[in-house]
Every structure is written in C-alpha cells, then in structure tokens.
Design a protein around this motif. Structure first.
Motif, PDB file in Angstrom:
ATOM      1  N   VAL A   1       0.857  -1.182   0.000  1.00 38.10           N
ATOM      2  CA  VAL A   1       0.000   0.000   0.000  1.00 38.10           C
ATOM      3  C   VAL A   1       0.895   1.235   0.000  1.00 38.10           C
ATOM      4  CG1 VAL A   1      -1.642   1.399   1.323  1.00 38.10           C
ATOM      5  CG2 VAL A   1      -2.008  -1.061   1.078  1.00 38.10           C
ATOM      6  N   VAL A   2       0.648   2.120  -0.948  1.00 40.37           N
ATOM      7  CA  VAL A   2       1.372   3.380  -1.052  1.00 40.37           C
ATOM      8  C   VAL A   2       0.447   4.488  -0.567  1.00 40.37           C
ATOM      9  CG1 VAL A   2       2.565   4.984  -2.586  1.00 40.37           C
ATOM     10  CG2 VAL A   2       2.663   2.513  -3.037  1.00 40.37           C
ATOM     11  N   VAL A   3       0.888   5.245   0.415  1.00 43.35           N
ATOM     12  CA  VAL A   3       0.083   6.327   0.974  1.00 43.35           C
ATOM     13  C   VAL A   3       0.561   7.643   0.359  1.00 43.35           C
ATOM     14  CG1 VAL A   3      -0.668   7.515   3.063  1.00 43.35           C
ATOM     15  CG2 VAL A   3      -0.210   5.044   3.120  1.00 43.35           C
ATOM     16  N   GLY A   4      -0.284   8.262  -0.462  1.00 43.13           N
ATOM     17  CA  GLY A   4       0.075   9.520  -1.100  1.00 43.13           C
ATOM     18  C   GLY A   4       0.089   9.398  -2.613  1.00 43.13           C
ATOM     19  N   GLY A   5      -0.471  10.411  -3.284  1.00 43.51           N
ATOM     20  CA  GLY A   5      -0.564  10.376  -4.738  1.00 43.51           C
ATOM     21  C   GLY A   5       0.271  11.439  -5.419  1.00 43.51           C
ATOM     22  N   GLY A   6       1.360  11.869  -4.774  1.00 41.03           N
ATOM     23  CA  GLY A   6       2.245  12.857  -5.372  1.00 41.03           C
ATOM     24  C   GLY A   6       3.449  12.200  -6.019  1.00 41.03           C
ATOM     25  N   TYR A   7       4.580  12.927  -6.039  1.00 44.08           N
ATOM     26  CA  TYR A   7       5.801  12.422  -6.660  1.00 44.08           C
ATOM     27  C   TYR A   7       6.197  11.049  -6.124  1.00 44.08           C
ATOM     28  CZ  TYR A   7       7.738  16.293  -9.417  1.00 44.08           C
ATOM     29  OH  TYR A   7       7.986  17.223 -10.385  1.00 44.08           O
ATOM     30  N   ILE A   8       6.354  10.968  -4.804  1.00 47.61           N
ATOM     31  CA  ILE A   8       6.847   9.726  -4.210  1.00 47.61           C
ATOM     32  C   ILE A   8       5.870   8.594  -4.470  1.00 47.61           C
ATOM     33  CG2 ILE A   8       7.445   8.570  -2.043  1.00 47.61           C
ATOM     34  CD1 ILE A   8       8.458  11.262  -1.025  1.00 47.61           C
ATOM     35  N   GLY A   9       4.575   8.873  -4.293  1.00 44.14           N
ATOM     36  CA  GLY A   9       3.575   7.840  -4.524  1.00 44.14           C
ATOM     37  C   GLY A   9       3.614   7.300  -5.942  1.00 44.14           C
ATOM     38  N   MET A  10       3.696   8.200  -6.934  1.00 44.62           N
ATOM     39  CA  MET A  10       3.719   7.754  -8.327  1.00 44.62           C
ATOM     40  C   MET A  10       4.982   6.958  -8.642  1.00 44.62           C
ATOM     41  SD  MET A  10       2.150  10.917 -10.567  1.00 44.62           S
ATOM     42  CE  MET A  10       2.213   9.930 -12.078  1.00 44.62           C
ATOM     43  N   GLU A  11       6.125   7.437  -8.144  1.00 47.68           N
ATOM     44  CA  GLU A  11       7.379   6.762  -8.479  1.00 47.68           C
ATOM     45  C   GLU A  11       7.513   5.420  -7.772  1.00 47.68           C
ATOM     46  OE1 GLU A  11       9.786  10.842  -9.652  1.00 47.68           O
ATOM     47  OE2 GLU A  11      10.352   9.789  -7.807  1.00 47.68           O
ATOM     48  N   VAL A  12       7.088   5.356  -6.517  1.00 49.61           N
ATOM     49  CA  VAL A  12       7.156   4.087  -5.791  1.00 49.61           C
ATOM     50  C   VAL A  12       6.168   3.080  -6.378  1.00 49.61           C
ATOM     51  CG1 VAL A  12       6.696   2.975  -3.582  1.00 49.61           C
ATOM     52  CG2 VAL A  12       8.034   5.074  -3.658  1.00 49.61           C
ATOM     53  N   ALA A  13       4.978   3.515  -6.730  1.00 53.62           N
ATOM     54  CA  ALA A  13       3.987   2.608  -7.317  1.00 53.62           C
ATOM     55  C   ALA A  13       4.473   2.043  -8.646  1.00 53.62           C
ATOM     56  CB  ALA A  13       2.658   3.331  -7.502  1.00 53.62           C
ATOM     57  N   ALA A  14       5.152   2.860  -9.435  1.00 54.54           N
ATOM     58  CA  ALA A  14       5.722   2.359 -10.687  1.00 54.54           C
ATOM     59  C   ALA A  14       6.763   1.286 -10.407  1.00 54.54           C
ATOM     60  CB  ALA A  14       6.343   3.507 -11.477  1.00 54.54           C
ATOM     61  N   ALA A  15       7.553   1.496  -9.346  1.00 52.41           N
ATOM     62  CA  ALA A  15       8.581   0.520  -8.986  1.00 52.41           C
ATOM     63  C   ALA A  15       7.969  -0.785  -8.510  1.00 52.41           C
ATOM     64  CB  ALA A  15       9.494   1.106  -7.912  1.00 52.41           C
ATOM     65  N   THR A  16       6.981  -0.714  -7.628  1.00 50.09           N
ATOM     66  CA  THR A  16       6.383  -1.954  -7.112  1.00 50.09           C
ATOM     67  C   THR A  16       5.619  -2.694  -8.211  1.00 50.09           C
ATOM     68  OG1 THR A  16       4.448  -0.714  -6.307  1.00 50.09           O
ATOM     69  CG2 THR A  16       6.233  -1.109  -4.750  1.00 50.09           C
ATOM     70  N   ALA A  17       5.083  -1.952  -9.185  1.00 51.78           N
ATOM     71  CA  ALA A  17       4.448  -2.611 -10.331  1.00 51.78           C
ATOM     72  C   ALA A  17       5.494  -3.394 -11.122  1.00 51.78           C
ATOM     73  CB  ALA A  17       3.761  -1.579 -11.215  1.00 51.78           C
TER      74      ALA A  17
END
Length: 478
Positions: A202-218
């Motif tokens: 689960v990624v908390v936050g939809g800004g820079y960090i959220g987008m970049e971390v979600a791309a990585a976990t995908a």
C-alpha cells in the motif's frame, strides 16, 4: 534535500561529537575553532549558538552543514574556484558522500534483476552531467568530513536534520515494522529488502513519491494499491485530465487507486508487523508493506533568529541566499527566496533548485558575481524505465501552472499541456518529447510569449502545437 550554511560566521556554533562523518541538513557555516576547543556567542535575540568540535585542520573557513544534493554542488563550486582545499568542511548525518537523491524513488527501486542504481553510480554531480564526486574526490580536494552530532542552541538539543518528513502518527501504527519512509539510502535499502518478501503493498500519497514508488512496485509485479485524499494524482501540478491519462497507464500495469480516501489506522498482525490498512470509511486493505509518501516540510523553527517566512515556511533569504545574519546562508528546499520571474517569495522543493541555488550562492559569497538568482520553476519525473519496460514515462514541466489549459495529444506516447493567462504562455508540460522539444520548453516558459489559444486547440499533434508556440516566441524576439 538540504539547507547549507556557507561562508564565515562572525558568531560561533557548538557541535558535539556524533555518530558519523557526514551529518545532514542545517544552515550554518563559520570560522572554525582550534582543534579540541569549544566556543560560543550570543546571537541577536535570546538564543546562544555554540560549537565544540575536533578538526584535523584548524584553518577551515567554510562549513556546509547538510549532506544532500546542495552540499555536493556547493562543494563542486568551491573546488572550481580554488577555495576548497584545506578550507572547506561538510557535516552530514549520512555515512555517504552527497548523492543525487531523486534516484532513491526511481532507479534505486528497480527489481534486482533489472540493473537497479547503486552507489557510486549516482554521487553528485552526475545528475547534471558533471563529475562523479566519490568519497575519494572529496579527499583529493582537501575537503574534510568531521564527526559531528548535535547542535545545542540555548535550551534546545537539535539533530542536524532540518527537513521533517511527514510521518503517520505512532498511535495509528505509523512506526510499525513494514512501514517505510524513503528519506535516504538506508531507508531505500530497508524498503527494497521488504519488497523481496512482499506480496501486497500500500502506497500512501498520490504525489511524486507515490507515483514513483507505485511504478517501482508494479515492476516488481506486486499487488499495489495507492491511497490518497485528493480527486486525482499529482494535484499540485496535474490537471484532472492529465492525471487520468497516467492513472490509466498505472492501472494497465496492475496498480489500483483509492481516491478521496484517508488512513484511519495501520493494524499489525500476530507477528507485530503491519498487516492491514484501515481507512476512515471503515474499509480495510490487506498489506504486508506500506510506504508513506506524504511530502515533507522544513523544520526551520530553531532558526527564527535568522528570519523565517511564515507564508511559504522557509528561512527568508535575499536573491544571493543571504539570511539576516552576516555570513549565514540558506539554500535548497528551506530557502524562502525571491522568485524574480513571478515577483513573489517562493520555496521550491526540487533537485534542480537545490543544484542551482548551491552554485549561485557559493559564487556570490566568493565575490565571483553579484547577480540576483533568477530561477525558472522546473519539475520532471521518469518512471517505468526498468529493463524490459514496454512503456517508459518521462515528462517535464517549466513555468507556472496558472490560467486556463489546452491539452494536446493522446499519450501514445506524447502529450502536452499549455497554461495560458491573459493570452500569454505561463507554463508548459510535455510527456515523451524529443531532446530538441524538451530544449524548447524553458525558453517558452521564461519569455512567456502571446500564444493563440484557438490555434493550439486546433493543432493536429503535439509537434504542431509546439511549433505554434515556437513561432510565437520567434515573433517576439525578432
């Protein structure tokens, strides 16, 4: 990023011996005490600032307190002008020489079989095409890294880490094992170690960090859910239309979004580690790994004596990054500086400003120039760039996102957005542009030509729209 103190201090400062040769983020530099001594002075107001330290060389003139991006670029500028060897010291909490921090949520998080970034590959100043400044580089240029620990400022005992990342409260599970905040390499290493065993993230936050971390976990092929309270991703920059294009791409890569949702509690399992995320609407998401990316704010209250700007939340400086006290400068994310192009005071959280403000400040304090800092806001992101990715994302934005917008392109792969105010181009966004197209953007945003909204709207492609803007710029410069 960091704040850095540069140049001589007529006053003095007290540092206790600490845990590591690099100590992060503070705004002071000064004439240093003799080895093994301590000294202090009353600053204006009611606070007293004093330092005790041990240095191999007694004649240091400049101290950069903070080991982030700005420190590396400031050090390079001192070296370029022959003012580092035997004169400069960097104090940081990390055991690493300054590095390009954006890598921590980009290439550093690539799957282990996809050639992730690792040091020494991204030491400053490779992010701007400069030399890789490894620990040996600092040694070769006579830049000392003493052991420092804590600043004592009157009754306060303050760690030299003046950038405060927003964390979930401990009482709602914000410090449970399995909950991550990516601030430095140690944090990133801990997160990567969790990803090796993770199943549900689960990624908390939809800004820079959220987008970049979600791309990585995908890319790690993990079940990923992004939770944020806004209507769409990147609300500080993206229009809803832009955001939806990226949301569709993420969803095609298996990422789920829960919009307009807030965290109520992180709940542990029988082993004490995070096991689920409870939302304020009562629903629950299973999670064995949580990463929080809610942004950060500068913890500048200890520096009230040098002057703060309560509106933007930083240390007030002039166009040369001087604070109200002679010899004390603030740069990078914590500096509340005059944004000349828009005639307002701003605080910019971006690596581009960290690099440029450091170089500008050092040149000014060395008497090399007296030019006002004239920064053009710039933001970018690069994700899904791991080996084997079929759709790389790289966007850039220059200027100010004010006024009405015109969006061109179908995100296959290009897309552009133009911000117009009173007929003038104020900001421009481009996804997947060519090098030549990206090079056009800063000139457009800085000169702000009059551009026909109707012509942009009728453009048949991103290339055609950029050509309309380019011709408008040429018309005003000839």
């Amino acid at each position: 990023m960091n704040i850095s103190g540069l140049r001589r201090m007529a006053s003095s400062a007290l540092f206790k011996h600490g845990v590591s040769p690099w100590y992060q983020q503070s705004p002071f530099l000064g004439v240093l005490p003799k080895r093994g001594t301590s000294w202090g002075v009353d600053l204006p107001g009611r606070r007293r600032f004093s330092v005790s330290a041990s240095f191999a060389n007694e004649n240091r003139e400049f101290v950069i307190v903070g080991g982030g991006n700005s420190a590396g670029y400031a050090a390079r500028t001192f070296v370029e002008h022959g003012m580092a060897d035997g004169r400069l010291c960097i104090v940081s909490k990390e055991a690493f020489a300054p590095y390009e921090r954006p890598a921590l949520t980009k290439g550093y998080l690539f799957p282990l079989d996809k050639k992730p970034a690792r040091l020494p590959g991204f030491h400053t100043c490779v992010g701007s095409g400069g030399e890789r400044q490894t620990p040996e580089w600092y040694k070769d240029h006579g830049i000392e890294k003493p052991n420092f620990g804590y600043i004592h400022w009157k009754a306060f005992k303050i760690r030299i880490s003046y950038y405060c990342y927003r964390m979930l409260p401990e009482k709602i599970g914000g410090q449970l094992p399995g909950v991550h905040y990516i601030r430095d390499i140690d944090d990133a290493d801990s997160f990567v170690s969790s990803l090796e065993k993770a199943k549900k993230v689960v990624v908390v936050g939809g800004g820079y960090i959220g987008m970049e971390v979600a791309a990585a976990t995908a890319a790690w092929k993990l079940d990923t859910t992004v939770v944020f309270p806004e209507d769409h991703l990147m609300p500080r920059l993206f229009t809803s239309s832009l955001a939806h294009r990226y949301e569709d791409l993420y969803q095609a890569n298996g990422v789920k979004f829960l919009k307009n949702k807030s965290i109520s509690k992180l709940e542990p399992g029988n082993d004490g580690k995070v096991a689920s995320v409870k939302l304020e609407d009562g629903s629950t998401i299973d999670a064995d790994t949580v990463v929080v990316g809610m942004g950060a704010k500068p913890a500048v209250s200890p520096f009230e004596v040098v002057g703060l700007n309560s509106k933007v939340g930083g240390i007030q400086v002039d166009s040369l990054f001087r604070t109200s006290l002679p010899g004390i400068f603030a740069i990078g994310d914590v500096a509340a500086f005059p944004l000349k192009i828009y005639d307002r005071i701003a605080r910019v959280e971006h690596v581009d400003h960290a690099r440029k403000s450091a170089a500008h400040c050092v040149k000014a304090l060395l008497g090399i120039h007296n030019d006002s800092y004239n920064y053009l806001p710039y933001f970018y992101s690069r994700v899904f760039e791991h080996e084997g990715s079929t759709r790389k994302v790289w966007w850039q934005f220059f200027g100010d996102n004010v006024g009405e917008t015109v969006e061109i392109g179908n995100f296959d792969p290009k897309m552009a957005c133009f911000w117009l105010e009173s007929g003038r181009l104020k900001g421009i966004f481009l996804e997947s542009g060519s090098p030549q197209e990206f090079e056009l953007l800063p000139g457009l945003a800085r000169r702000q030509p009059i551009v026909s909204k109707s012509k942009l709207q009728s453009a048949s492609s991103v290339e055609a729209a950029l050509d309309i803007a380019r011709l408008a710029l040429l018309a005003e410069t000839t």
